[in-house]
Motif scaffolding. Structure first.
Motif, PDB file in Angstrom:
ATOM      1  N   GLU C 183      -9.249   2.965  24.038  1.00 26.86           N
ATOM      2  CA  GLU C 183      -8.442   1.965  23.329  1.00 26.86           C
ATOM      3  C   GLU C 183      -8.533   2.180  21.818  1.00 26.86           C
ATOM      4  O   GLU C 183      -7.535   2.052  21.103  1.00 26.86           O
ATOM      5  CB  GLU C 183      -8.885   0.547  23.728  1.00 26.86           C
ATOM      6  N   PHE C 206     -12.648  -5.302  16.725  1.00 26.80           N
ATOM      7  CA  PHE C 206     -12.017  -4.726  17.926  1.00 26.80           C
ATOM      8  C   PHE C 206     -12.956  -5.082  19.070  1.00 26.80           C
ATOM      9  O   PHE C 206     -13.755  -4.269  19.507  1.00 26.80           O
ATOM     10  CB  PHE C 206     -11.906  -3.205  17.736  1.00 26.80           C
ATOM     11  N   GLY C 208     -12.237  -7.598  21.912  1.00 27.73           N
ATOM     12  CA  GLY C 208     -11.815  -8.353  23.090  1.00 27.73           C
ATOM     13  C   GLY C 208     -12.025  -9.848  22.943  1.00 27.73           C
ATOM     14  O   GLY C 208     -12.451 -10.507  23.888  1.00 27.73           O
TER      15      GLY C 208
ATOM     16  N   SER D 190       3.010   0.384  19.000  1.00 24.03           N
ATOM     17  CA  SER D 190       1.944   1.297  19.428  1.00 24.03           C
ATOM     18  C   SER D 190       0.925   0.601  20.307  1.00 24.03           C
ATOM     19  O   SER D 190       0.425   1.168  21.280  1.00 24.03           O
ATOM     20  CB  SER D 190       1.207   1.854  18.210  1.00 24.03           C
ATOM     21  N   ASN D 194       0.607   1.823  24.111  1.00 22.44           N
ATOM     22  CA  ASN D 194      -0.654   2.450  24.534  1.00 22.44           C
ATOM     23  C   ASN D 194      -1.524   1.502  25.363  1.00 22.44           C
ATOM     24  O   ASN D 194      -2.662   1.824  25.664  1.00 22.44           O
ATOM     25  CB  ASN D 194      -1.431   2.924  23.307  1.00 22.44           C
ATOM     26  N   ILE D 196      -3.158  -1.010  24.592  1.00 25.44           N
ATOM     27  CA  ILE D 196      -4.418  -1.378  23.938  1.00 25.44           C
ATOM     28  C   ILE D 196      -4.602  -2.883  24.118  1.00 25.44           C
ATOM     29  O   ILE D 196      -3.789  -3.670  23.650  1.00 25.44           O
ATOM     30  CB  ILE D 196      -4.381  -0.999  22.437  1.00 25.44           C
ATOM     31  N   LYS D 197      -5.639  -3.276  24.834  1.00 27.23           N
ATOM     32  CA  LYS D 197      -5.827  -4.697  25.152  1.00 27.23           C
ATOM     33  C   LYS D 197      -7.038  -5.301  24.447  1.00 27.23           C
ATOM     34  O   LYS D 197      -7.136  -6.510  24.306  1.00 27.23           O
ATOM     35  CB  LYS D 197      -6.016  -4.877  26.676  1.00 27.23           C
ATOM     36  N   TYR D 198      -7.995  -4.455  24.075  1.00 33.64           N
ATOM     37  CA  TYR D 198      -9.274  -5.007  23.581  1.00 33.64           C
ATOM     38  C   TYR D 198      -9.178  -5.461  22.131  1.00 33.64           C
ATOM     39  O   TYR D 198     -10.117  -6.040  21.590  1.00 33.64           O
ATOM     40  CB  TYR D 198     -10.389  -3.973  23.758  1.00 33.64           C
ATOM     41  N   LEU D 199      -8.070  -5.188  21.501  1.00 36.00           N
ATOM     42  CA  LEU D 199      -7.811  -5.708  20.161  1.00 36.00           C
ATOM     43  C   LEU D 199      -7.259  -7.120  20.336  1.00 36.00           C
ATOM     44  O   LEU D 199      -6.075  -7.303  20.606  1.00 36.00           O
ATOM     45  CB  LEU D 199      -6.798  -4.808  19.443  1.00 36.00           C
TER      46      LEU D 199
END
Lengths: 215, 215, 215, 215
Positions: C183, C206, C208, D190, D194, D196-199
């Motif tokens: 990620e 960053f 979660g 982006s 991608n 990206i989930k943990y952001l």
């Protein structure tokens, strides 16, 4: 004689501030909910008709009942928008703080570490903190100091309403106790008594080392 | 009798704190650079041989000359790593603070709003702020309060070295003046005098409403 | 061809960044501890003799073993002062980042919410964050973007060393899982690939949704 | 097909996000002021009758005209309380975000460094930031990521209204230019593209290194 108006001055932290300011010969008006209900802008305006100037102003009011986000109604938001934000804004737009005076805001540590159950309080107290920060620069020109005190868990009726088992809760705190309202009362008194003016535009966590964020 | 050790206690803010603590009958040791040079760990250790316990500790030291990043040498970094960080760490690892005591750190407003020319100071004072925050929770168990005071521009020799034209500089400040060391001296004194303990684990900007960030 | 140097590029988050940058045809040098040991300034200088310019630089290194404050030795402090601070400083003082380039710092969420056991990491990573913030303004003039990524708990060997029971730990996290290094790898790649430049001078948690402080 | 609702999607940053999401085959509804006026809760409710679920939600709205504190009326406060806070709250209380979705809030860098002229925006955007932070933890359980993007000065109609001489203003910025809406558009794209989930639970200053506070 130096004059002070203490909102929410009849109980808890507000009462402690009133008492400590009285002890240094300040002419304190401890406003109770009968005198001014900041959730009602008409009440605020009536109050301002009588109390239109002061040397020291303590902006202090209780927060809402704990409520989960999904259950908060439009009326809840609007009521506490008044109580925690717009009432204070109206006061600052209309009251005269005398040269060399002080404004203390009693907010809450939830503005830095927001709390699920106290989401209304987190939101509107943070909003007012922004206003207060901006205004601190303008007030500085008249040598008026603006100090935002953000209490953590204190020994007040309010805390006893919020927390089921206070004794157990205290064990989880770094100091193993709640804060005492007199600590904030004495803090405010000391700043005034010693004419400390350069402490301004600041939010001071007052929480017995309980918060975790660095600033 | 309550004992206090004030590092950098012979001038500027340190001297003001020493003087104000003396005024309330505290037995103050105002340590000068002759007594302890925090940039020299041997000096720190020798100091600790004599001063191994206290009720009140004021961690206070001057910063480096302004220097641009590209010109800072390895020796500069290491010297100020000692002076602003490791010296204080060594003290806290070895000194006994008595139950109910206080530790005040005099850091700088550059930890929240870092400054190009004061990059060394910004870095190592921020590093120590992290250590101090963590330790505040441990000290809380012994009822020791940890308060980090982060001064903005104050009326000290140091400021006169840093700023070319102080008079012009003052006009740019919200209060149109530098802070007076006595304001911090009185602030520290008041907290001790009034036995305010719940103010701990906090960084307090003391800058006359000069900073711009909300927290 | 665009060049990237990824410190700590052989494992964990560093490896994920290396891999994702390679996937967009960037010439990546994934530096392992054999290539550069940031705790040893001679090793850093030797590395810089060979790698004296790049388009993209990833400043990334592991932290120390968890250690309580009272047990940390002078040598520990000095070693990690090098590893987490002075090594990176030396690199930035000597390496040329090409116009339009990027520097990513992989720090840690402990810089905002310092951790008792990770006190060394909290301190020195915060110190470097100050330096990086100041430099971001200078690099901006050459259209070089500086992004500080502060990871929370990620699925790396490191986390498995720090946490006894990862499965149980994951249940306490808002997302009920650790972050995946990919990620962050994809995040870095996206910024480079899309030539996003205005994201600079920022620290990005960053984690979660794990942190509690508002900013 | 993945669905996105972009409030304020017809111009500026909102339009850029709409366009970039469309480019990756997302079914975007770019809501204009005709579709929803967040300052009017009835308009918000009507919108929600039609748009009651989505995968991606972009909370984005313009701020008020610059106005000095003393001249802001009760109606101004109430209007922008709706527009910047209560409208968004009402949406989040009523809309279904599908599992694995995203909510992006486009706030402003004034929430961290409040601005005299933009005091309304500073206040209510900060208030909503508190709500958004609290909710990010609840949404995390459904693998929904909440990202608060806080833009600095961007090249939009809005900025041209606020700033008299944009060319001169740009020279004062670290990057010597305004941000381009496409940079935020691509950033959002982006993260989604991608997966990206943990952001999540984070406020990201997006200001070309312009802010001064460390976090």
């Amino acid at each position: 004689m130096t004059k002070a108006i203490v909102l929410g001055g009849s109980r808890g932290i507000g009462k402690a501030i009133s008492d400590s300011l009285k002890s240094i010969e300040i002419d304190v008006f401890p406003a109770s909910k009968k005198d001014i209900d900041t959730s009602d802008l008409n009440s605020v305006k009536k109050f301002l008709d009588i109390h239109y100037e002061t040397d020291i102003l303590i902006l202090n009011t209780g927060g809402p009942e704990p409520k989960l986000f999904s259950t908060i109604t439009e009326n809840d938001w609007k009521k506490y928008h008044n109580q925690l934000f717009l009432g204070f804004v109206t006061i600052l737009q209309n009251i005269k703080i005398n040269q060399g005076g002080y404004i203390f805001l009693i907010s809450s540590s939830v503005i830095k570490e927001p709390n699920t159950k106290l989401i209304i309080s987190s939101a509107y107290r943070a909003a007012f903190t922004e206003v207060f920060k901006v205004l601190s620069k303008e007030y500085a020109e008249k040598n008026i100091s603006c100090v935002n005190i953000a209490p953590g868990p204190f020994n007040t009726d309010r805390t006893r309403e919020l927390i089921d088992n206070v004794k157990e809760f205290e064990k989880t705190l770094p100091m193993k106790r709640l804060g005492e309202p007199e600590e904030i009362g004495n803090f405010v008194k000391s700043i005034v008594e010693n004419k400390i003016k350069y402490l301004s535009g600041v939010t001071i966590n007052f929480d017995g080392a309980n918060s975790n964020s660095i600033f």
